[in-house]
Design a protein around this motif. Structure first.
Motif, mmCIF file in Angstrom:
data_model
loop_
_atom_site.group_PDB
_atom_site.id
_atom_site.type_symbol
_atom_site.label_atom_id
_atom_site.label_comp_id
_atom_site.label_asym_id
_atom_site.label_seq_id
_atom_site.Cartn_x
_atom_site.Cartn_y
_atom_site.Cartn_z
ATOM 1 N N GLN A 184 40.879 -25.919 -85.756
ATOM 2 C CA GLN A 184 40.486 -26.974 -84.816
ATOM 3 C C GLN A 184 40.250 -26.403 -83.420
ATOM 4 O O GLN A 184 39.335 -26.828 -82.703
ATOM 5 C CB GLN A 184 41.569 -28.057 -84.761
ATOM 6 N N ILE A 185 41.062 -25.430 -83.029
ATOM 7 C CA ILE A 185 40.892 -24.825 -81.711
ATOM 8 C C ILE A 185 39.584 -24.046 -81.642
ATOM 9 O O ILE A 185 38.849 -24.112 -80.640
ATOM 10 C CB ILE A 185 42.093 -23.928 -81.368
ATOM 11 N N LEU A 186 39.264 -23.306 -82.694
ATOM 12 C CA LEU A 186 38.000 -22.556 -82.726
ATOM 13 C C LEU A 186 36.811 -23.504 -82.628
ATOM 14 O O LEU A 186 35.842 -23.233 -81.895
ATOM 15 C CB LEU A 186 37.923 -21.726 -84.011
ATOM 16 N N VAL A 187 36.874 -24.610 -83.360
ATOM 17 C CA VAL A 187 35.801 -25.611 -83.301
ATOM 18 C C VAL A 187 35.707 -26.223 -81.909
ATOM 19 O O VAL A 187 34.614 -26.425 -81.361
ATOM 20 C CB VAL A 187 36.026 -26.706 -84.361
ATOM 21 N N LEU A 188 36.848 -26.502 -81.324
ATOM 22 C CA LEU A 188 36.889 -27.087 -79.983
ATOM 23 C C LEU A 188 36.247 -26.156 -78.961
ATOM 24 O O LEU A 188 35.434 -26.591 -78.132
ATOM 25 C CB LEU A 188 38.340 -27.368 -79.591
ATOM 26 N N ILE A 189 36.586 -24.874 -79.020
ATOM 27 C CA ILE A 189 36.029 -23.909 -78.062
ATOM 28 C C ILE A 189 34.514 -23.812 -78.214
ATOM 29 O O ILE A 189 33.778 -23.772 -77.222
ATOM 30 C CB ILE A 189 36.694 -22.532 -78.237
ATOM 31 N N MET A 259 35.207 -7.693 -79.495
ATOM 32 C CA MET A 259 36.299 -8.258 -78.717
ATOM 33 C C MET A 259 37.424 -7.240 -78.513
ATOM 34 O O MET A 259 38.042 -7.175 -77.450
ATOM 35 C CB MET A 259 36.856 -9.510 -79.394
ATOM 36 N N PHE A 260 37.678 -6.421 -79.532
ATOM 37 C CA PHE A 260 38.676 -5.363 -79.386
ATOM 38 C C PHE A 260 38.202 -4.324 -78.367
ATOM 39 O O PHE A 260 39.009 -3.804 -77.588
ATOM 40 C CB PHE A 260 38.962 -4.694 -80.728
ATOM 41 N N VAL A 261 36.910 -4.023 -78.362
ATOM 42 C CA VAL A 261 36.353 -3.103 -77.365
ATOM 43 C C VAL A 261 36.551 -3.667 -75.960
ATOM 44 O O VAL A 261 36.918 -2.955 -75.028
ATOM 45 C CB VAL A 261 34.858 -2.835 -77.642
ATOM 46 N N MET A 270 41.954 -14.140 -71.155
ATOM 47 C CA MET A 270 41.785 -14.879 -72.401
ATOM 48 C C MET A 270 40.377 -14.768 -72.965
ATOM 49 O O MET A 270 40.125 -15.188 -74.099
ATOM 50 C CB MET A 270 42.105 -16.365 -72.184
ATOM 51 N N THR A 271 39.461 -14.205 -72.206
ATOM 52 C CA THR A 271 38.043 -14.199 -72.568
ATOM 53 C C THR A 271 37.769 -13.751 -73.997
ATOM 54 O O THR A 271 37.016 -14.422 -74.722
ATOM 55 C CB THR A 271 37.247 -13.337 -71.577
ATOM 56 N N PRO A 272 38.320 -12.616 -74.468
ATOM 57 C CA PRO A 272 37.980 -12.189 -75.835
ATOM 58 C C PRO A 272 38.338 -13.211 -76.906
ATOM 59 O O PRO A 272 37.597 -13.371 -77.881
ATOM 60 C CB PRO A 272 38.783 -10.891 -76.000
ATOM 61 N N SER A 273 39.452 -13.909 -76.751
ATOM 62 C CA SER A 273 39.862 -14.877 -77.772
ATOM 63 C C SER A 273 38.878 -16.036 -77.866
ATOM 64 O O SER A 273 38.572 -16.520 -78.966
ATOM 65 C CB SER A 273 41.265 -15.404 -77.480
ATOM 66 N N GLY A 274 38.370 -16.482 -76.728
ATOM 67 C CA GLY A 274 37.419 -17.582 -76.730
ATOM 68 C C GLY A 274 36.015 -17.150 -77.081
ATOM 69 O O GLY A 274 35.266 -17.879 -77.743
ATOM 70 N N LYS A 275 35.646 -15.958 -76.675
ATOM 71 C CA LYS A 275 34.289 -15.467 -76.924
ATOM 72 C C LYS A 275 34.039 -15.296 -78.414
ATOM 73 O O LYS A 275 32.940 -15.541 -78.906
ATOM 74 C CB LYS A 275 34.075 -14.144 -76.179
ATOM 75 N N CYS A 303 43.979 -12.589 -85.626
ATOM 76 C CA CYS A 303 45.356 -12.756 -85.150
ATOM 77 C C CYS A 303 45.854 -11.492 -84.450
ATOM 78 O O CYS A 303 46.704 -11.572 -83.552
ATOM 79 C CB CYS A 303 46.285 -13.119 -86.303
ATOM 80 N N VAL A 304 45.358 -10.331 -84.861
ATOM 81 C CA VAL A 304 45.717 -9.092 -84.168
ATOM 82 C C VAL A 304 45.207 -9.144 -82.723
ATOM 83 O O VAL A 304 45.899 -8.710 -81.797
ATOM 84 C CB VAL A 304 45.158 -7.855 -84.900
ATOM 85 N N LEU A 305 44.000 -9.678 -82.522
ATOM 86 C CA LEU A 305 43.479 -9.846 -81.167
ATOM 87 C C LEU A 305 44.372 -10.799 -80.369
ATOM 88 O O LEU A 305 44.693 -10.531 -79.203
ATOM 89 C CB LEU A 305 42.053 -10.379 -81.213
ATOM 90 N N LEU A 306 44.791 -11.890 -80.979
ATOM 91 C CA LEU A 306 45.695 -12.820 -80.301
ATOM 92 C C LEU A 306 47.014 -12.131 -79.959
ATOM 93 O O LEU A 306 47.605 -12.382 -78.903
ATOM 94 C CB LEU A 306 45.955 -14.050 -81.178
ATOM 95 N N HIS A 307 47.469 -11.272 -80.860
ATOM 96 C CA HIS A 307 48.694 -10.512 -80.592
ATOM 97 C C HIS A 307 48.503 -9.589 -79.390
ATOM 98 O O HIS A 307 49.407 -9.448 -78.561
ATOM 99 C CB HIS A 307 49.058 -9.700 -81.833
ATOM 100 N N CYS A 308 47.336 -8.987 -79.268
ATOM 101 C CA CYS A 308 47.039 -8.130 -78.110
ATOM 102 C C CYS A 308 47.067 -8.931 -76.810
ATOM 103 O O CYS A 308 47.383 -8.390 -75.745
ATOM 104 C CB CYS A 308 45.667 -7.468 -78.283
ATOM 105 N N LEU A 309 46.724 -10.223 -76.893
ATOM 106 C CA LEU A 309 46.630 -11.072 -75.704
ATOM 107 C C LEU A 309 47.868 -11.955 -75.523
ATOM 108 O O LEU A 309 47.834 -12.945 -74.788
ATOM 109 C CB LEU A 309 45.387 -11.966 -75.815
#
Length: 347
Positions: A184-189, A259-261, A270-275, A303-309
């Motif tokens: 739902q969050i991905l759809v919302l963004i 996004m990892f780059v 937060m940009t990579p998570s939303g992008k 989720c690894v990206l979210l863990h990084c952030l």
């Protein structure tokens, strides 16, 4: 200022050993119909007591919330000092002309401030956050009927705040279906980005332009991460589900690598998570809603990206919650495909 969330409550190796087979009772079915992108937020705010806030001392508390926004809460959206200044100074100024943005600021500020309050006082700020968010969404919907140069900056700012609220509003809640929640969050963004696209040109010609002018990042990602993404591509090639499916997965993996780059190049906002969410194809999101196994495998790597952030208070809990839920619904082969991601998140 960030919250100290500590280490995951379960050490991955210990938790992993307890989960030896998929649990069918965690396999909840996806929604049968697609919601308006704001319906989920309204449901969450209602569950948090949005309609029960007393009127007493409302102005005093709101002053505290605005001060907290200017002092620290705005930092969650800042990429650098130039953008921090816009969120700290210009966005509040804009909010005085657009009530939905003002309420959006107060809502996110209350949510953030609740992290630092004693347990017996947290509910006051959580209810305050839900109260303001509920009012803001109702007025924002009316505003969407006439988006233009006169309200474009406020629409953009509020759309960004909605993403923060969506991530942050479930911080203190153990949800029954983290996979559906992150979907739902991905759809919302993605939905809010489509709204922003309507005013993008006006923003580029305004003092909000730095918020859209992303810096270029280039850096090598860790070797084990590059190898994990290569394995995802190999898995995608082996699926043979047709060209459209292959492209949807390939693009999601390629965008995740980008996004990892960004992250390892210095984009720690937060940009990579939303992008990544913005770039997802409708077909991948459809597969994710259907809980197709490979879509969940890709999501586990997100989720690894979210863990990084995780230094961002609103993102902190999501990597562990979602990855555990994914582990519970995958079969043995699927679990082998996310082993690297789980080890990274629970190291």
């Amino acid at each position: 200022m960030t919250c100290d969330y500590g280490t995951p409550s379960l050490v991955w190796k210990d938790w992993k050993e307890e989960k030896t087979s998929p649990q069918s009772d965690h396999q909840s079915s996806p929604q049968s119909q697609k919601d308006d992108i704001f319906v989920t937020l309204e449901r969450w705010t209602a569950s948090q007591g949005a309609d029960t806030m007393p009127d007493m001392d409302i102005n005093v508390v709101d002053l505290e919330l605005m001060m907290h926004w200017c002092n620290s809460a705005h930092e969650v959206l800042a990429r650098n000092e130039a953008t921090a200044w816009i969120w700290r100074q210009l966005v509040p100024q804009e909010a005085f002309s657009h009530r939905f943005l003002l309420w959006g600021i107060l809502s996110v500020s209350a949510l953030h401030l609740s992290c630092f309050k004693a347990e017996q006082h947290q509910s006051i700020y959580l209810k305050k956050a839900a109260f303001h968010q509920s009012r803001a969404l109702a007025l924002f919907r009316e505003t969407l009927e006439s988006v233009g140069s006169q309200n474009g900056k406020a629409v953009f700012a509020f759309s960004s705040l909605v993403a923060v609220y969506a991530f942050g509003s479930l911080y203190n809640q153990e949800t029954s279906d983290p996979i559906q929640d992150i979907y739902q969050i991905l759809v919302l963004i993605r939905g809010t980005n489509q709204i922003v696209a309507r005013v993008r040109q006006n923003l580029l010609e305004s003092d909000f332009a730095p918020l859209l002018q992303l810096d270029e990042y280039s850096n090598e990602i860790p070797a084990d991460m590059r190898a994990a993404l290569s394995r995802l591509h190999a898995l995608n090639n082996s699926l043979q589900e047709g060209p459209e499916s292959h492209k949807a997965y390939r693009d999601a993996i390629d965008d995740l690598e980008e996004m990892f780059v960004l992250f390892y190049g210095g984009a720690t906002s937060m940009t990579p998570s939303g992008k990544w969410a913005i770039r997802l194809s409708p077909l991948y999101l459809e597969y994710l809603q259907e809980r197709r196994a490979f879509s969940l495998v890709v999501l586990a790597h997100y989720c690894v990206l979210l863990h990084c952030l995780r230094q961002h208070w609103c993102i902190a809990p999501w990597a562990t919650r979602v990855s555990k839920a994914i582990w519970n619904v995958l079969d043995i082969r699927g679990r082998e495909s996310i082993q690297w991601a789980m080890d990274r998140i629970f190291e």
